[in-house]
Write a protein that holds these residues in place. Structure first.
Motif, PDB file in Angstrom:
ATOM      1  N   ILE A 102       0.743  -1.332   0.207  1.00 44.77           N
ATOM      2  CA  ILE A 102      -0.056  -0.004  -0.008  1.00 44.77           C
ATOM      3  C   ILE A 102       0.813   1.231   0.111  1.00 44.77           C
ATOM      4  N   CYS A 103       2.266   1.229  -0.644  1.00 45.11           N
ATOM      5  CA  CYS A 103       2.974   2.338  -0.843  1.00 45.11           C
ATOM      6  C   CYS A 103       2.258   3.474  -1.426  1.00 45.11           C
ATOM      7  N   LEU A 104       2.343   4.590  -0.922  1.00 48.22           N
ATOM      8  CA  LEU A 104       1.640   5.806  -1.453  1.00 48.22           C
ATOM      9  C   LEU A 104       2.138   6.095  -2.828  1.00 48.22           C
ATOM     10  N   ASN A 105       3.242   5.915  -3.185  1.00 46.74           N
ATOM     11  CA  ASN A 105       4.087   6.238  -4.476  1.00 46.74           C
ATOM     12  C   ASN A 105       3.849   5.039  -5.441  1.00 46.74           C
ATOM     13  N   LYS A 106       3.118   4.003  -5.314  1.00 45.16           N
ATOM     14  CA  LYS A 106       2.956   2.726  -5.999  1.00 45.16           C
ATOM     15  C   LYS A 106       2.438   3.124  -7.401  1.00 45.16           C
ATOM     16  N   GLN A 107       3.439   2.480  -8.490  1.00 42.91           N
ATOM     17  CA  GLN A 107       3.097   2.373  -9.833  1.00 42.91           C
ATOM     18  C   GLN A 107       2.740   0.890  -9.954  1.00 42.91           C
ATOM     19  N   SER A 108       1.886   0.607 -11.233  1.00 40.17           N
ATOM     20  CA  SER A 108       1.828  -0.823 -11.409  1.00 40.17           C
ATOM     21  C   SER A 108       2.209  -0.904 -13.083  1.00 40.17           C
ATOM     22  N   ILE A 109       3.049  -1.749 -13.490  1.00 37.70           N
ATOM     23  CA  ILE A 109       3.540  -1.863 -14.850  1.00 37.70           C
ATOM     24  C   ILE A 109       2.370  -2.676 -15.306  1.00 37.70           C
ATOM     25  N   GLY A 110       2.052  -2.167 -16.748  1.00 39.89           N
ATOM     26  CA  GLY A 110       1.112  -2.845 -17.637  1.00 39.89           C
ATOM     27  C   GLY A 110      -0.273  -2.115 -17.337  1.00 39.89           C
ATOM     28  N   ILE A 111      -0.062  -1.122 -16.263  1.00 40.48           N
ATOM     29  CA  ILE A 111      -1.486  -0.315 -15.878  1.00 40.48           C
ATOM     30  C   ILE A 111      -1.160   1.175 -16.344  1.00 40.48           C
ATOM     31  N   ASN A 112      -0.356   1.715 -15.250  1.00 38.42           N
ATOM     32  CA  ASN A 112       0.004   3.273 -15.427  1.00 38.42           C
ATOM     33  C   ASN A 112       1.598   3.273 -15.568  1.00 38.42           C
ATOM     34  N   ILE A 273      -2.947  -6.999  -3.415  1.00 37.12           N
ATOM     35  CA  ILE A 273      -1.807  -7.589  -4.066  1.00 37.12           C
ATOM     36  C   ILE A 273      -1.027  -8.448  -2.889  1.00 37.12           C
ATOM     37  N   TYR A 274       0.255  -8.293  -2.502  1.00 34.68           N
ATOM     38  CA  TYR A 274       1.282  -8.846  -1.822  1.00 34.68           C
ATOM     39  C   TYR A 274       2.398  -7.997  -1.114  1.00 34.68           C
ATOM     40  N   ASN A 275       3.112  -8.611  -0.387  1.00 32.84           N
ATOM     41  CA  ASN A 275       4.465  -8.060   0.068  1.00 32.84           C
ATOM     42  C   ASN A 275       5.709  -8.814  -0.559  1.00 32.84           C
ATOM     43  N   PHE A 276       6.475  -8.080  -1.403  1.00 31.47           N
ATOM     44  CA  PHE A 276       7.504  -8.549  -2.136  1.00 31.47           C
ATOM     45  C   PHE A 276       8.560  -8.514  -1.126  1.00 31.47           C
ATOM     46  N   PRO A 277       9.461  -9.412  -1.240  1.00 32.76           N
ATOM     47  CA  PRO A 277       9.335 -10.898  -1.683  1.00 32.76           C
ATOM     48  C   PRO A 277       8.749 -11.839  -1.205  1.00 32.76           C
ATOM     49  N   PHE A 278       8.287 -11.627   0.053  1.00 32.76           N
ATOM     50  CA  PHE A 278       7.852 -12.627   1.080  1.00 32.76           C
ATOM     51  C   PHE A 278       6.993 -13.427   0.569  1.00 32.76           C
ATOM     52  N   ASP A 279       5.792 -12.777   0.178  1.00 35.33           N
ATOM     53  CA  ASP A 279       4.749 -13.692  -0.496  1.00 35.33           C
ATOM     54  C   ASP A 279       4.829 -14.373  -1.709  1.00 35.33           C
TER      55      ASP A 279
END
Length: 332
Positions: A102-112, A273-279
Protein backbone atom coordinates in the motif's frame (compact mmCIF):
# COMPACT_ATOMS: atom_id res chain seq x y z
CA UNK A 1 11.57 -6.38 -31.01
CA UNK A 2 7.87 -7.21 -30.94
CA UNK A 3 5.63 -5.78 -28.26
CA UNK A 4 1.94 -5.35 -27.58
CA UNK A 5 0.81 -1.73 -27.59
CA UNK A 6 -2.51 -0.51 -26.21
CA UNK A 7 -3.03 2.91 -27.77
CA UNK A 8 -6.35 3.40 -26.01
CA UNK A 9 -9.11 1.11 -24.75
CA UNK A 10 -9.77 -1.76 -27.18
CA UNK A 11 -7.03 -0.65 -29.61
CA UNK A 12 -4.39 -3.32 -29.10
CA UNK A 13 -1.73 -4.09 -31.69
CA UNK A 14 1.43 -6.14 -32.06
CA UNK A 15 4.17 -3.90 -33.35
CA UNK A 16 7.90 -3.55 -33.78
CA UNK A 17 9.21 -1.23 -31.11
CA UNK A 18 12.40 0.73 -30.89
CA UNK A 19 15.40 -0.69 -29.08
CA UNK A 20 15.36 -0.99 -25.31
CA UNK A 21 16.90 1.89 -23.38
CA UNK A 22 20.41 1.64 -22.00
CA UNK A 23 20.09 -0.24 -18.73
CA UNK A 24 21.04 1.41 -15.44
CA UNK A 25 23.39 -0.11 -12.89
CA UNK A 26 20.55 -1.70 -10.90
CA UNK A 27 18.51 -2.90 -13.90
CA UNK A 28 18.22 -6.10 -15.89
CA UNK A 29 17.03 -6.84 -19.39
CA UNK A 30 14.63 -9.76 -19.48
CA UNK A 31 13.95 -12.05 -22.43
CA UNK A 32 10.31 -13.04 -22.01
CA UNK A 33 9.14 -16.63 -21.72
CA UNK A 34 5.49 -16.39 -20.63
CA UNK A 35 3.01 -13.63 -19.82
CA UNK A 36 -0.28 -14.35 -18.07
CA UNK A 37 -3.36 -12.33 -19.03
CA UNK A 38 -4.91 -11.07 -15.80
CA UNK A 39 -8.34 -9.66 -15.03
CA UNK A 40 -6.77 -6.24 -14.55
CA UNK A 41 -5.21 -6.51 -18.03
CA UNK A 42 -8.72 -7.04 -19.36
CA UNK A 43 -10.03 -4.07 -17.39
CA UNK A 44 -7.26 -1.88 -18.84
CA UNK A 45 -8.09 -3.20 -22.31
CA UNK A 46 -11.76 -2.32 -21.84
CA UNK A 47 -11.03 1.08 -20.29
CA UNK A 48 -12.60 0.17 -16.96
CA UNK A 49 -9.67 0.79 -14.62
CA UNK A 50 -9.64 4.37 -13.40
CA UNK A 51 -5.94 4.58 -12.64
CA UNK A 52 -4.83 3.16 -16.02
CA UNK A 53 -2.97 5.45 -18.41
CA UNK A 54 -2.71 5.26 -22.20
CA UNK A 55 -0.88 4.48 -24.35
CA UNK A 56 0.63 1.61 -22.41
CA UNK A 57 2.36 -1.69 -23.02
CA UNK A 58 0.25 -4.22 -21.07
CA UNK A 59 1.38 -7.17 -19.03
CA UNK A 60 2.43 -7.76 -15.44
CA UNK A 61 2.33 -11.53 -14.84
CA UNK A 62 5.77 -12.20 -16.29
CA UNK A 63 8.38 -14.93 -16.49
CA UNK A 64 11.65 -14.54 -18.34
CA UNK A 65 15.42 -14.92 -18.40
CA UNK A 66 18.05 -12.29 -17.65
CA UNK A 67 20.03 -11.52 -20.81
CA UNK A 68 21.77 -8.33 -19.72
CA UNK A 69 22.45 -6.71 -16.35
CA UNK A 70 23.81 -3.53 -14.80
CA UNK A 71 26.95 -3.35 -12.71
CA UNK A 72 25.14 -3.49 -9.36
CA UNK A 73 23.06 -6.58 -10.15
CA UNK A 74 24.04 -9.77 -8.32
CA UNK A 75 21.96 -12.17 -10.44
CA UNK A 76 23.75 -14.10 -13.19
CA UNK A 77 22.98 -13.84 -16.88
CA UNK A 78 20.68 -16.72 -17.77
CA UNK A 79 18.80 -16.68 -14.47
CA UNK A 80 15.09 -17.42 -14.82
CA UNK A 81 13.00 -14.90 -12.89
CA UNK A 82 9.48 -13.70 -12.19
CA UNK A 83 8.54 -10.06 -11.81
CA UNK A 84 6.94 -8.12 -8.97
CA UNK A 85 5.00 -5.58 -11.05
CA UNK A 86 4.10 -3.05 -8.36
CA UNK A 87 6.73 -0.52 -7.38
CA UNK A 88 7.36 0.75 -3.86
CA UNK A 89 9.28 3.82 -2.75
CA UNK A 90 10.71 2.46 0.50
CA UNK A 91 10.29 5.89 2.11
CA UNK A 92 6.60 6.58 2.77
CA UNK A 93 5.00 5.79 6.12
CA UNK A 94 3.59 2.47 4.86
CA UNK A 95 6.82 1.25 3.29
CA UNK A 96 8.61 2.05 6.55
CA UNK A 97 6.10 -0.21 8.33
CA UNK A 98 6.81 -3.02 5.85
CA UNK A 99 3.47 -2.53 4.09
CA UNK A 100 4.94 -2.22 0.60
CA UNK A 101 1.67 -3.28 -1.01
CA UNK A 102 0.00 0.00 0.00
CA UNK A 103 2.93 2.30 -0.81
CA UNK A 104 1.69 5.85 -1.36
CA UNK A 105 3.85 6.17 -4.48
CA UNK A 106 3.09 2.78 -6.01
CA UNK A 107 2.96 2.32 -9.77
CA UNK A 108 1.80 -0.82 -11.53
CA UNK A 109 3.47 -1.90 -14.74
CA UNK A 110 1.06 -2.73 -17.53
CA UNK A 111 -1.47 -0.33 -16.00
CA UNK A 112 0.04 3.10 -15.39
CA UNK A 113 3.59 2.26 -16.51
CA UNK A 114 4.76 0.12 -19.44
CA UNK A 115 4.48 -3.59 -18.77
CA UNK A 116 6.20 -6.67 -20.08
CA UNK A 117 4.13 -8.06 -22.96
CA UNK A 118 7.17 -7.79 -25.22
CA UNK A 119 9.94 -10.06 -26.38
CA UNK A 120 12.30 -8.13 -24.10
CA UNK A 121 11.86 -5.54 -21.37
CA UNK A 122 13.94 -3.74 -18.75
CA UNK A 123 13.18 -3.55 -15.03
CA UNK A 124 14.95 -2.77 -11.76
CA UNK A 125 16.52 -5.88 -10.25
CA UNK A 126 14.80 -5.16 -6.92
CA UNK A 127 11.56 -6.33 -8.53
CA UNK A 128 12.71 -9.76 -9.66
CA UNK A 129 12.91 -13.15 -7.95
CA UNK A 130 14.83 -16.20 -9.14
CA UNK A 131 12.80 -19.29 -10.01
CA UNK A 132 14.42 -22.62 -9.09
CA UNK A 133 14.70 -25.41 -11.64
CA UNK A 134 12.22 -27.46 -9.61
CA UNK A 135 9.38 -25.16 -10.74
CA UNK A 136 8.28 -25.49 -14.38
CA UNK A 137 7.51 -22.50 -16.58
CA UNK A 138 3.81 -23.39 -16.51
CA UNK A 139 3.78 -23.28 -12.71
CA UNK A 140 6.13 -20.30 -12.43
CA UNK A 141 3.79 -18.03 -14.38
CA UNK A 142 1.31 -18.45 -11.50
CA UNK A 143 3.70 -17.14 -8.82
CA UNK A 144 2.46 -13.55 -9.03
CA UNK A 145 -1.30 -14.28 -8.90
CA UNK A 146 -0.79 -16.99 -6.27
CA UNK A 147 1.03 -14.44 -4.11
CA UNK A 148 -2.21 -12.44 -3.97
CA UNK A 149 -3.87 -15.46 -2.35
CA UNK A 150 -0.93 -16.27 -0.08
CA UNK A 151 -1.10 -12.70 1.24
CA UNK A 152 -4.89 -12.78 1.65
CA UNK A 153 -5.08 -16.12 3.47
CA UNK A 154 -2.65 -14.90 6.12
CA UNK A 155 -5.56 -12.86 7.46
CA UNK A 156 -7.38 -16.06 8.46
CA UNK A 157 -6.11 -19.12 10.30
CA UNK A 158 -7.05 -22.03 8.05
CA UNK A 159 -6.77 -25.61 9.27
CA UNK A 160 -8.41 -28.98 8.74
CA UNK A 161 -11.48 -27.96 10.69
CA UNK A 162 -12.05 -24.75 8.69
CA UNK A 163 -14.93 -24.32 6.28
CA UNK A 164 -14.23 -21.89 3.44
CA UNK A 165 -16.53 -20.42 0.80
CA UNK A 166 -14.97 -18.75 -2.24
CA UNK A 167 -17.18 -16.52 -4.33
CA UNK A 168 -15.99 -16.47 -7.94
CA UNK A 169 -13.96 -18.88 -10.09
CA UNK A 170 -11.60 -16.53 -11.89
CA UNK A 171 -7.89 -17.25 -11.61
CA UNK A 172 -7.69 -15.83 -8.09
CA UNK A 173 -10.76 -17.74 -6.98
CA UNK A 174 -9.37 -21.00 -8.37
CA UNK A 175 -5.99 -20.39 -6.76
CA UNK A 176 -7.72 -19.65 -3.46
CA UNK A 177 -9.68 -22.90 -3.78
CA UNK A 178 -6.53 -24.86 -4.60
CA UNK A 179 -4.54 -23.41 -1.70
CA UNK A 180 -7.34 -23.69 0.88
CA UNK A 181 -7.89 -27.28 -0.22
CA UNK A 182 -4.15 -27.97 0.03
CA UNK A 183 -4.18 -26.57 3.59
CA UNK A 184 -6.89 -29.07 4.48
CA UNK A 185 -9.93 -26.82 4.67
CA UNK A 186 -13.41 -27.89 3.59
CA UNK A 187 -13.86 -25.77 0.45
CA UNK A 188 -17.00 -24.64 -1.38
CA UNK A 189 -16.75 -22.45 -4.49
CA UNK A 190 -19.51 -20.60 -6.31
CA UNK A 191 -19.75 -19.14 -9.80
CA UNK A 192 -22.45 -18.47 -12.36
CA UNK A 193 -20.45 -20.07 -15.20
CA UNK A 194 -20.82 -23.89 -15.32
CA UNK A 195 -17.58 -24.19 -17.34
CA UNK A 196 -15.65 -22.57 -14.48
CA UNK A 197 -17.34 -24.86 -11.97
CA UNK A 198 -16.29 -27.90 -14.00
CA UNK A 199 -12.74 -26.57 -14.07
CA UNK A 200 -12.48 -25.94 -10.34
CA UNK A 201 -13.77 -29.44 -9.55
CA UNK A 202 -10.62 -30.80 -11.20
CA UNK A 203 -8.51 -29.21 -8.47
CA UNK A 204 -9.53 -31.72 -5.81
CA UNK A 205 -12.22 -32.44 -3.25
CA UNK A 206 -13.98 -29.11 -3.74
CA UNK A 207 -17.72 -28.48 -3.79
CA UNK A 208 -18.58 -26.26 -6.77
CA UNK A 209 -22.04 -24.68 -6.89
CA UNK A 210 -24.04 -21.94 -8.48
CA UNK A 211 -24.66 -19.10 -5.97
CA UNK A 212 -28.33 -19.95 -5.53
CA UNK A 213 -27.45 -23.57 -4.65
CA UNK A 214 -25.95 -22.60 -1.29
CA UNK A 215 -28.77 -23.06 1.17
CA UNK A 216 -28.61 -23.02 4.95
CA UNK A 217 -24.82 -23.17 5.12
CA UNK A 218 -22.41 -20.82 6.84
CA UNK A 219 -18.62 -20.78 6.78
CA UNK A 220 -15.68 -19.89 8.98
CA UNK A 221 -14.07 -17.90 6.17
CA UNK A 222 -15.63 -16.37 3.06
CA UNK A 223 -13.39 -15.10 0.26
CA UNK A 224 -14.97 -12.68 -2.21
CA UNK A 225 -13.06 -13.07 -5.48
CA UNK A 226 -15.68 -12.12 -8.06
CA UNK A 227 -15.63 -8.38 -7.45
CA UNK A 228 -19.36 -7.80 -7.92
CA UNK A 229 -22.02 -6.36 -5.65
CA UNK A 230 -24.12 -9.53 -5.52
CA UNK A 231 -21.34 -11.83 -4.35
CA UNK A 232 -20.30 -9.47 -1.57
CA UNK A 233 -23.88 -9.15 -0.35
CA UNK A 234 -24.43 -12.91 -0.43
CA UNK A 235 -21.00 -13.69 0.99
CA UNK A 236 -21.33 -11.51 4.08
CA UNK A 237 -24.49 -13.42 5.00
CA UNK A 238 -22.61 -16.73 4.75
CA UNK A 239 -20.08 -15.97 7.50
CA UNK A 240 -20.44 -17.89 10.73
CA UNK A 241 -20.68 -15.81 13.90
CA UNK A 242 -17.12 -14.93 14.83
CA UNK A 243 -15.90 -15.74 11.32
CA UNK A 244 -14.14 -13.63 8.71
CA UNK A 245 -14.57 -12.38 5.18
CA UNK A 246 -11.61 -11.55 2.96
CA UNK A 247 -12.20 -9.21 0.04
CA UNK A 248 -9.86 -9.58 -2.94
CA UNK A 249 -12.42 -8.68 -5.60
CA UNK A 250 -13.11 -5.02 -6.26
CA UNK A 251 -16.81 -4.36 -6.42
CA UNK A 252 -17.36 -0.63 -6.82
CA UNK A 253 -20.04 -0.57 -4.13
CA UNK A 254 -22.41 -2.83 -2.24
CA UNK A 255 -25.00 -2.69 0.51
CA UNK A 256 -23.28 -3.29 3.83
CA UNK A 257 -25.32 -5.03 6.56
CA UNK A 258 -23.88 -3.23 9.58
CA UNK A 259 -26.16 -4.73 12.21
CA UNK A 260 -25.47 -8.28 10.97
CA UNK A 261 -21.72 -7.70 11.08
CA UNK A 262 -21.92 -6.24 14.59
CA UNK A 263 -24.31 -8.81 16.06
CA UNK A 264 -22.42 -11.75 14.58
CA UNK A 265 -19.04 -10.21 15.50
CA UNK A 266 -17.56 -11.02 12.10
CA UNK A 267 -14.38 -9.51 10.74
CA UNK A 268 -14.07 -8.14 7.21
CA UNK A 269 -10.61 -7.77 5.71
CA UNK A 270 -9.53 -5.99 2.56
CA UNK A 271 -6.49 -7.52 0.91
CA UNK A 272 -4.52 -5.95 -1.94
CA UNK A 273 -1.74 -7.67 -3.89
CA UNK A 274 1.18 -8.88 -1.68
CA UNK A 275 4.37 -7.97 0.08
CA UNK A 276 7.42 -8.67 -2.05
CA UNK A 277 9.54 -10.77 -1.83
CA UNK A 278 8.02 -12.60 1.15
CA UNK A 279 4.70 -13.66 -0.37
CA UNK A 280 6.44 -14.56 -3.66
CA UNK A 281 8.88 -16.80 -1.78
CA UNK A 282 5.99 -18.58 -0.04
CA UNK A 283 4.27 -19.07 -3.39
CA UNK A 284 7.44 -20.67 -4.71
CA UNK A 285 7.46 -23.06 -1.76
CA UNK A 286 3.90 -24.14 -2.49
CA UNK A 287 4.55 -24.55 -6.20
CA UNK A 288 7.66 -26.62 -5.46
CA UNK A 289 5.48 -29.08 -3.54
CA UNK A 290 4.21 -31.84 -5.82
CA UNK A 291 1.17 -32.30 -3.57
CA UNK A 292 -0.05 -28.76 -4.31
CA UNK A 293 -2.18 -29.41 -7.39
CA UNK A 294 -2.89 -26.44 -9.68
CA UNK A 295 -2.34 -27.93 -13.16
CA UNK A 296 -5.88 -27.24 -14.54
CA UNK A 297 -5.66 -23.51 -13.77
CA UNK A 298 -3.54 -22.70 -16.85
CA UNK A 299 -6.04 -23.48 -19.61
CA UNK A 300 -4.31 -22.17 -22.74
CA UNK A 301 -0.79 -21.19 -23.79
CA UNK A 302 -1.00 -19.11 -26.95
CA UNK A 303 1.81 -17.82 -29.21
CA UNK A 304 2.35 -14.06 -29.11
CA UNK A 305 1.40 -13.85 -32.79
CA UNK A 306 -2.11 -15.00 -31.81
CA UNK A 307 -2.55 -12.35 -29.12
CA UNK A 308 -6.01 -11.40 -30.39
CA UNK A 309 -7.23 -14.95 -29.94
CA UNK A 310 -5.64 -15.06 -26.48
CA UNK A 311 -7.43 -11.88 -25.40
CA UNK A 312 -10.73 -13.15 -26.82
CA UNK A 313 -10.37 -16.36 -24.82
CA UNK A 314 -9.60 -14.45 -21.65
CA UNK A 315 -12.47 -12.01 -22.23
CA UNK A 316 -14.94 -14.86 -22.77
CA UNK A 317 -14.68 -15.94 -19.13
CA UNK A 318 -14.80 -19.59 -20.18
CA UNK A 319 -11.17 -20.47 -19.47
CA UNK A 320 -8.75 -20.56 -16.59
CA UNK A 321 -5.50 -18.66 -17.00
CA UNK A 322 -4.64 -17.77 -20.61
CA UNK A 323 -0.89 -17.33 -21.15
CA UNK A 324 1.03 -15.65 -23.97
CA UNK A 325 4.11 -17.55 -25.18
CA UNK A 326 7.02 -15.26 -26.13
CA UNK A 327 9.59 -17.95 -26.85
CA UNK A 328 11.45 -17.99 -30.19
CA UNK A 329 9.63 -19.93 -32.86
CA UNK A 330 6.36 -18.19 -32.04
CA UNK A 331 7.38 -14.99 -33.76
CA UNK A 332 5.71 -14.14 -37.06
Amino acid sequence: MLELHLKKPRELELRESGGQPFIKDDEVKIKSIYGGICGSDLSVFKGKLNHATYPVRPGHELLGTIIEKGEDVTYDIGTRVVIAPNTFCGECEYCLQGKLNICLNKQSIGINADGGFAEEFVISSKYILQVPDTVTDKKAILIEPLSVIVHALKKAQLNRTSSVAIMGCGTEGMLAAALANHLGANVTVTDINPLKLDLVRKLGDIKALRPEEISGETFDVVIEAAGVKETFEQGVQLIKPGGAMILIGMAREANFPVSHVVRSEVTIYGSIIYNFPFDFSESLEYLSNSEFYIDPIVSKIVPLADYQQAYEMALSGNYGKVVLDFKEGNRT
